[in-house]
Scaffold this motif. Structure first.
Motif, PDB file in Angstrom:
ATOM      1  N   GLY A  62       8.452  -3.088  -4.437  1.00 27.34           N
ATOM      2  CA  GLY A  62       8.158  -2.074  -3.604  1.00 27.34           C
ATOM      3  C   GLY A  62       7.764  -0.576  -4.320  1.00 27.34           C
TER       4      GLY A  62
ATOM      5  N   ASP B  74      21.726  -6.170   5.436  1.00 27.72           N
ATOM      6  CA  ASP B  74      22.523  -5.065   5.197  1.00 27.72           C
ATOM      7  C   ASP B  74      21.521  -3.780   4.949  1.00 27.72           C
ATOM      8  OD1 ASP B  74      24.395  -3.354   3.979  1.00 27.72           O
ATOM      9  OD2 ASP B  74      24.326  -4.199   2.010  1.00 27.72           O
ATOM     10  N   THR B  75      21.316  -3.300   6.233  1.00 27.46           N
ATOM     11  CA  THR B  75      20.433  -1.952   6.362  1.00 27.46           C
ATOM     12  C   THR B  75      20.907  -1.145   7.289  1.00 27.46           C
ATOM     13  OG1 THR B  75      18.162  -1.287   6.102  1.00 27.46           O
ATOM     14  CG2 THR B  75      18.844  -2.929   7.775  1.00 27.46           C
TER      15      THR B  75
ATOM     16  N   MET C 256       7.931  -8.571  -2.889  1.00 24.75           N
ATOM     17  CA  MET C 256       7.027  -7.352  -3.028  1.00 24.75           C
ATOM     18  C   MET C 256       7.993  -6.319  -3.994  1.00 24.75           C
ATOM     19  SD  MET C 256       5.457  -4.243  -0.889  1.00 24.75           S
ATOM     20  CE  MET C 256       6.859  -3.908   0.066  1.00 24.75           C
TER      21      MET C 256
ATOM     22  N   ARG D 215      16.343  -7.604   2.574  1.00 22.07           N
ATOM     23  CA  ARG D 215      16.160  -6.489   3.292  1.00 22.07           C
ATOM     24  C   ARG D 215      14.935  -5.436   2.777  1.00 22.07           C
ATOM     25  NH1 ARG D 215      21.331  -2.681   1.161  1.00 22.07           N
ATOM     26  NH2 ARG D 215      20.552  -2.690  -1.106  1.00 22.07           N
ATOM     27  N   GLY D 216      14.642  -5.534   1.306  1.00 23.60           N
ATOM     28  CA  GLY D 216      13.879  -5.092   0.940  1.00 23.60           C
ATOM     29  C   GLY D 216      12.365  -5.199   1.459  1.00 23.60           C
TER      30      GLY D 216
ATOM     31  N   PHE E 106       4.402   1.194  -4.169  1.00 28.60           N
ATOM     32  CA  PHE E 106       4.380   2.688  -3.837  1.00 28.60           C
ATOM     33  C   PHE E 106       3.576   3.602  -4.905  1.00 28.60           C
ATOM     34  CE2 PHE E 106       6.462   5.866  -1.071  1.00 28.60           C
ATOM     35  CZ  PHE E 106       6.251   7.037  -1.641  1.00 28.60           C
TER      36      PHE E 106
ATOM     37  N   MET F  76      -4.461   0.119   0.983  1.00 30.03           N
ATOM     38  CA  MET F  76      -4.433  -0.466  -0.113  1.00 30.03           C
ATOM     39  C   MET F  76      -3.203  -1.511   0.212  1.00 30.03           C
ATOM     40  SD  MET F  76      -2.865   0.771  -3.486  1.00 30.03           S
ATOM     41  CE  MET F  76      -1.582  -0.209  -4.483  1.00 30.03           C
TER      42      MET F  76
ATOM     43  N   ALA G 243       1.773   1.595   6.017  1.00 35.21           N
ATOM     44  CA  ALA G 243       2.617   1.177   5.193  1.00 35.21           C
ATOM     45  C   ALA G 243       4.102   1.979   4.980  1.00 35.21           C
ATOM     46  CB  ALA G 243       2.343   0.741   3.771  1.00 35.21           C
TER      47      ALA G 243
ATOM     48  N   LEU H 150       2.929  -7.830  -5.221  1.00 34.44           N
ATOM     49  CA  LEU H 150       2.797  -8.313  -3.817  1.00 34.44           C
ATOM     50  C   LEU H 150       2.229  -9.246  -3.694  1.00 34.44           C
ATOM     51  CD1 LEU H 150       3.290  -7.097  -0.951  1.00 34.44           C
ATOM     52  CD2 LEU H 150       1.469  -5.601  -1.261  1.00 34.44           C
TER      53      LEU H 150
ATOM     54  N   TRP I 127      18.416   4.522   6.891  1.00 35.26           N
ATOM     55  CA  TRP I 127      17.797   4.216   5.472  1.00 35.26           C
ATOM     56  C   TRP I 127      16.099   4.108   5.809  1.00 35.26           C
ATOM     57  CZ3 TRP I 127      14.495   0.798   3.036  1.00 35.26           C
ATOM     58  CH2 TRP I 127      14.382   0.919   1.734  1.00 35.26           C
TER      59      TRP I 127
ATOM     60  N   ARG J 207       5.626   8.155   3.973  1.00 32.87           N
ATOM     61  CA  ARG J 207       5.668   9.020   2.640  1.00 32.87           C
ATOM     62  C   ARG J 207       4.297   8.832   1.890  1.00 32.87           C
ATOM     63  NH1 ARG J 207      10.140   7.637  -1.097  1.00 32.87           N
ATOM     64  NH2 ARG J 207      10.340   5.524  -0.060  1.00 32.87           N
ATOM     65  N   ILE J 208       4.030   7.422   1.816  1.00 28.66           N
ATOM     66  CA  ILE J 208       2.690   7.404   1.299  1.00 28.66           C
ATOM     67  C   ILE J 208       1.439   7.989   1.906  1.00 28.66           C
ATOM     68  CG2 ILE J 208       0.696   5.502   0.676  1.00 28.66           C
ATOM     69  CD1 ILE J 208       2.908   3.518   0.140  1.00 28.66           C
TER      70      ILE J 208
HETATM   71  O1  UT7 Z   1       1.074  -2.657   2.681  1.00 33.24           O
HETATM   72  C1  UT7 Z   1       0.845  -2.912   1.233  1.00 33.24           C
HETATM   73  C2  UT7 Z   1       1.263  -1.561   0.649  1.00 33.24           C
HETATM   74  N1  UT7 Z   1       2.730  -1.768   0.642  1.00 33.24           N
HETATM   75  C3  UT7 Z   1       3.219  -0.504   0.411  1.00 33.24           C
HETATM   76  O2  UT7 Z   1       2.618   0.393   0.283  1.00 33.24           O
HETATM   77  C4  UT7 Z   1       5.014  -0.387   0.211  1.00 33.24           C
HETATM   78  C5  UT7 Z   1       5.097   0.311  -0.859  1.00 33.24           C
HETATM   79  N2  UT7 Z   1       6.715   0.604  -1.264  1.00 33.24           N
HETATM   80  C6  UT7 Z   1       7.272   1.394  -0.394  1.00 33.24           C
HETATM   81  O3  UT7 Z   1       7.037   1.642   0.858  1.00 33.24           O
HETATM   82  C7  UT7 Z   1       8.956   1.823  -0.594  1.00 33.24           C
HETATM   83  O4  UT7 Z   1       8.713   1.300  -2.106  1.00 33.24           O
HETATM   84  C8  UT7 Z   1      10.001   0.680  -0.116  1.00 33.24           C
HETATM   85  C9  UT7 Z   1      10.018   1.392   1.440  1.00 33.24           C
HETATM   86  C10 UT7 Z   1       9.644  -0.729   0.063  1.00 33.24           C
HETATM   87  C11 UT7 Z   1      11.206   1.106  -0.534  1.00 33.24           C
HETATM   88  O5  UT7 Z   1      11.530   2.424  -0.922  1.00 33.24           O
HETATM   89  P1  UT7 Z   1      11.743   3.108  -2.198  1.00 33.24           P
HETATM   90  O6  UT7 Z   1      12.399   4.385  -1.992  1.00 33.24           O
HETATM   91  O7  UT7 Z   1      10.782   2.853  -3.336  1.00 33.24           O
HETATM   92  O8  UT7 Z   1      13.348   2.372  -2.449  1.00 33.24           O
HETATM   93  P2  UT7 Z   1      13.572   1.403  -3.712  1.00 33.24           P
HETATM   94  O9  UT7 Z   1      12.994   0.207  -3.693  1.00 33.24           O
HETATM   95  O10 UT7 Z   1      13.718   2.235  -4.897  1.00 33.24           O
HETATM   96  O11 UT7 Z   1      15.186   0.861  -3.382  1.00 33.24           O
HETATM   97  C12 UT7 Z   1      16.016   2.114  -3.409  1.00 33.24           C
HETATM   98  C13 UT7 Z   1      17.426   1.604  -3.088  1.00 33.24           C
HETATM   99  C14 UT7 Z   1      17.765   0.121  -3.916  1.00 33.24           C
HETATM  100  O12 UT7 Z   1      19.196   0.000  -3.976  1.00 33.24           O
HETATM  101  P3  UT7 Z   1      19.695   0.529  -5.496  1.00 33.24           P
HETATM  102  O13 UT7 Z   1      19.212  -0.288  -6.542  1.00 33.24           O
HETATM  103  O14 UT7 Z   1      19.415   1.994  -5.714  1.00 33.24           O
HETATM  104  O15 UT7 Z   1      21.188   0.553  -5.466  1.00 33.24           O
HETATM  105  C15 UT7 Z   1      17.664  -0.941  -2.655  1.00 33.24           C
HETATM  106  O16 UT7 Z   1      18.272  -2.057  -3.056  1.00 33.24           O
HETATM  107  O17 UT7 Z   1      17.550   1.067  -1.597  1.00 33.24           O
HETATM  108  C16 UT7 Z   1      17.818  -0.329  -1.724  1.00 33.24           C
HETATM  109  N3  UT7 Z   1      17.217  -0.851  -0.160  1.00 33.24           N
HETATM  110  C17 UT7 Z   1      17.822  -0.753   0.847  1.00 33.24           C
HETATM  111  N4  UT7 Z   1      18.774  -0.167   1.432  1.00 33.24           N
HETATM  112  C18 UT7 Z   1      19.090  -0.193   2.766  1.00 33.24           C
HETATM  113  C19 UT7 Z   1      15.951  -1.574  -0.313  1.00 33.24           C
HETATM  114  N5  UT7 Z   1      15.863  -1.923   0.944  1.00 33.24           N
HETATM  115  C20 UT7 Z   1      16.722  -1.434   1.622  1.00 33.24           C
HETATM  116  C21 UT7 Z   1      16.932  -1.429   3.020  1.00 33.24           C
HETATM  117  N6  UT7 Z   1      18.276  -0.895   3.573  1.00 33.24           N
HETATM  118  N7  UT7 Z   1      16.242  -2.125   3.888  1.00 33.24           N
END
Ligand code: UT7
Length: 324
Positions: free
Chosen positions: A216, A29-30, A214, A153-154, A220, A311, A253, A197, A34, A256-257
């Motif tokens: 996430g 579901d993505t 993770m 999907r996360g 982040f 990181m 990663a 993580l 997004w 935005r980072i």
């Molecule tokens: O390499 C090691 C280091 N790793 C990283 O640096 C990763 C760091 N984290 C990130 O890059 C970001 O946190 C993510 C890309 C993983 C997630 O982005 P975010 O802007 O932090 O989103 P979020 O986790 O706060 O999720 C926002 C919404 C959630 O829905 P609700 O709760 O607001 O309804 C998630 O369920 O987005 C939803 N969501 C998705 N929607 C569509 C999470 N994954 C997806 C997806 N498609 N794939």
């Protein structure tokens, strides 16, 4: 004079199969929108059945050796950064050593997940500058597709497979910040954050490989702060500042980072090498992959100051200042 580790060749390898966001949207579901908006990722490469981390590593290593004008018999140290070795043991590095036809030298792995290449680079540099080795292959190689929960999907949209390699050689340099080679590096880890993580399995706990998990948003939150701090610390250790940097070669990663970290250091986003759109997060492979791309397309030129940074899980993080 000072002994420095100089990068004399780079190489990389990506598996042939490309998995697009649109394909993923058909199974979880993505949406493409997004993934692009939140991460900058458009596609990732996925290893074929039977294509192992060591195969990716060897392909990247051969290209790096070719770029350096060397054959494997000139190498006396192989350090492979990976969290996805072919087997729990032996070390992936010894498999790479064998596949390259080498029967001498030292080969071992380091495990620092996405920061693994920075850790491997620092260890190899220490061995080169102390004379324990003279010519090193430092490789980041991963098949993270095999650790992913393809129903989550996360996480499943974020990672890909690949390998990058460099050849490092010990050379005498004048001993100033204008030297070629690795000028400084700084590493950090903080195990309080292990549960943000991690992989939920392992040989000593479940007896299974496990899947990547993770939080996430929390990762982040730490990433930009930790990365900006370690870059500043690493540059200062070499008597340099952000204004001296020609190219940031970051762990890939999340776009935005990458942009947030550069901004914190007052660096224009044009100075940042970006491959996350095409490769996604390839963990330990991402820094050497990005480096090889920017070397081969001519962006990185002799005399340029590079700052490499990453990181990852642990948390672990680190940076290296390198004069090309
Ligand atoms: O390499 C090691 C280091 N790793 C990283 O640096 C990763 C760091 N984290 C990130 O890059 C970001 O946190 C993510 C890309 C993983 C997630 O982005 P975010 O802007 O932090 O989103 P979020 O986790 O706060 O999720 C926002 C919404 C959630 O829905 P609700 O709760 O607001 O309804 C998630 O369920 O987005 C939803 N969501 C998705 N929607 C569509 C999470 N994954 C997806 C997806 N498609 N794939």
């Amino acid at each position: 004079m000072t002994r420095r580790s100089v990068i004399i060749g780079t190489g990389s390898y990506l598996p042939a199969r490309i998995l697009t966001n649109a394909e993923l949207a058909a199974t979880v579901d993505t949406t493409d929108a997004w993934i692009v908006e939140r991460t900058g990722i458009r596609q990732r490469h996925i290893a074929a059945d039977g294509e192992l981390t060591s195969d990716l590593a060897v392909a990247a290593a051969r290209r790096a050796l070719e770029a350096a004008g060397l054959t494997a018999d000139a190498v006396d140290l192989i350090v492979v950064a990976t969290a996805t070795p072919d087997q729990t043991f032996p070390a992936c590095a010894t498999v790479v050593q064998h596949k390259l036809g080498m029967t001498t030298g030292v080969a071992f792995d380091v495990a620092a997940v996405c920061s693994g290449f920075l850790y491997a680079l620092a260890v190899a540099d220490a061995m080169l500058v102390t004379g324990a080795a003279r010519t090193a292959l430092v490789i980041g190689a991963e098949t993270f597709s095999r650790l992913l929960d393809w129903t989550d999907r996360g996480t499943c949209v974020l990672f890909g497979d690949g390998a990058g390699a460099i050849v490092l050689r010990a050379e005498e340099q004048p001993g100033t910040s204008a030297d070629r080679g690795i000028l400084s590096h700084r590493l950090h880890s903080d195990g309080r954050y292990n549960d943000l993580l991690f992989v939920d399995g392992g040989p000593g706990s479940t007896g299974t490989v496990g899947k990547l998990r993770m939080k996430g948003r929390e990762v982040f939150r730490h990433a930009v702060t930790n990365l900006a701090a370690v870059m500043t610390e690493t540059l200062a250790a070499a008597g340099l500042a952000a204004a001296d940097v020609a190219w940031v070669v970051p762990h890939q990663a999340n776009l935005r980072i990458l942009e947030g970290t550069a901004k914190k250091l007052g660096l224009a986003s044009e100075r940042v090498v970006v491959t996350v759109d095409r490769h996604a997060n390839t963990s330990a492979a991402s820094v050497p992959l990005a480096l090889d791309v920017a070397v081969r397309d001519g962006r990185i030129r002799q005399g340029d100051l590079l700052i490499l940074e990453a990181m990852g899980g642990g948390f672990t993080w680190g940076a290296a200042a390198v004069r090309w």
